[in-house]
Enzyme design. Structure first.
Site, PDB file in Angstrom:
ATOM      1  CD  GLU A   1     107.685 -23.245 -38.185  1.00  0.00           C
ATOM      2  OE1 GLU A   1     107.664 -24.476 -38.401  1.00  0.00           O
ATOM      3  OE2 GLU A   1     108.710 -22.555 -38.290  1.00  0.00           O
TER       4      GLU A   1
ATOM      5  CG  HIS B   1     109.197 -24.447 -33.501  1.00  0.00           C
ATOM      6  ND1 HIS B   1     108.666 -24.958 -34.658  1.00  0.00           N
ATOM      7  CD2 HIS B   1     110.220 -23.640 -33.867  1.00  0.00           C
ATOM      8  CE1 HIS B   1     109.360 -24.472 -35.680  1.00  0.00           C
ATOM      9  NE2 HIS B   1     110.305 -23.671 -35.225  1.00  0.00           N
TER      10      HIS B   1
ATOM     11  CG  HIS C   1     111.212 -19.233 -33.733  1.00  0.00           C
ATOM     12  ND1 HIS C   1     110.630 -18.739 -34.882  1.00  0.00           N
ATOM     13  CD2 HIS C   1     111.632 -20.473 -34.033  1.00  0.00           C
ATOM     14  CE1 HIS C   1     110.716 -19.662 -35.842  1.00  0.00           C
ATOM     15  NE2 HIS C   1     111.325 -20.723 -35.347  1.00  0.00           N
TER      16      HIS C   1
ATOM     17  CG  HIS D   1     108.787 -39.661 -34.816  1.00  0.00           C
ATOM     18  ND1 HIS D   1     108.052 -38.635 -34.250  1.00  0.00           N
ATOM     19  CD2 HIS D   1     108.381 -40.789 -34.222  1.00  0.00           C
ATOM     20  CE1 HIS D   1     107.225 -39.149 -33.362  1.00  0.00           C
ATOM     21  NE2 HIS D   1     107.396 -40.454 -33.321  1.00  0.00           N
TER      22      HIS D   1
HETATM   23 CO    CO Z   1     111.566 -22.500 -36.347  1.00  0.00          CO
END
Ligand code: CO
Length: 299
Positions: A214, A184, A246, A125
């Site tokens: 997350e 993610h 990650h 966005h």
């Molecule tokens: Co991250």
């Protein structure tokens, strides 16, 4: 330096030199050369400082150039931390805003922005809003269009699941073994897409899961599901553009809190697949399909 790293350096050097060359020739003509330049494509990703993960970007770059041979193709990273880290080693990569300024300065009038993200979250966005604003400046771009990330419809989810099953899940995986994707995750409402994706995956393949770093579903939820089903072995696959920090640490690392270690503690063997989605043709083809729809609306 790897072949891909060399390629990237070459591309980046070219990106830095080209604007200067163009400005010089425009100045000679005494007016800005705004006509005659084809549309530009700006590929935007979070970025990575892991060299092996950068190989994935080289693959995308090659495929996008092959699909749109007339277009100027440029890159931008949204992550300021990664841009700073790379700049220290002499690799300068623009933010989306800086890349738009350069394109405007170089006389491009039409820009297609492709977000190389999974979901339309906060980063998408921001890219959308900020690049669109460049289209409103007087004397600036005639047209700025933003192409969506991967998971923006039910049909797109089906295509992504097919691509993951066909190309990314290792061939030796047996039906009673689990496939666990690492998304993610985000605080943004689009986080719900990961849960929708898991629902749809399990309609096709009961032992396919997705957890996030997350957001939701959490890894704890996924682990509990695996334990309830008495899964013995799981393939861990990053559901991210690249196999970066990650994937290497949170998913497949040796620390006790990595997904691999937590599964081992629960008696589940895991096999990490250390490749990002962008390393697979079938996934890149989906981004390119999105981009084609946008490029068809440019002259
Ligand atoms: Co991250």
């Amino acid at each position: 330096m790897s072949h891909h790293a060399k390629h990237l350096v070459l591309v980046l050097t070219f990106m830095l030199i080209l604007p200067l060359a163009c400005r010089a020739s425009e100045a000679d003509q005494g007016h800005p050369a705004k006509d005659g330049k084809g549309p530009a494509i700006l590929l935007v990703t979070f970025g990575t400082s892991v060299p092996s993960a950068q190989a994935a970007f080289a693959t995308i770059d090659k495929q996008v150039r092959a699909a749109f041979p007339q277009a100027e193709v440029r890159w931008a990273y949204t992550s300021k931390i990664i841009r700073k880290k790379l700049a220290k080693n002499g690799t300068v990569i623009d933010s989306p805003e800086m890349a738009m300024v350069r394109l405007m300065e170089d006389g491009y009038t039409q820009v297609a922005v492709q977000s190389l993200h999974m979901i339309p979250g906060a980063e998408f966005h921001e890219i959308h809003n900020n690049t669109k604003l460049f289209g409103q400046m007087a004397g600036g771009f005639a047209k700025v269009m933003v192409s969506p990330p991967l998971l923006v419809s039910d049909a797109a989810m089906d295509q992504v699941i097919s691509a993951v099953s066909a190309q990314i899940v290792p061939k030796e995986r047996r039906a009673e073994e689990a496939v666990v994707l690492m998304g993610h995750g985000t605080h943004h409402p689009s986080d719900a897409i990961y849960s929708a994706l898991m629902y749809k995956m399990q309609q096709r393949d009961a032992n396919m899961y997705i957890g996030t770093v997350e957001g939701h579903p959490t890894f704890a939820e996924v682990k509990a599901m695996l334990e309830r089903k008495k899964i013995k072995k799981a393939y861990l696959i990053p559901f991210m553009t690249v196999a970066g920090d990650h994937a290497l640490n949170d998913m497949a690392g040796e620390e006790p809190d990595s997904w691999k270690s937590q599964l081992a503690q629960a008696g589940i063997e895991s096999v990490p697949v250390l490749k990002g989605l962008a390393e697979f043709d079938s996934i890149v083809a989906l981004w390119i399909d999105n981009l084609k729809a946008v490029m068809n609306q440019m002259q």
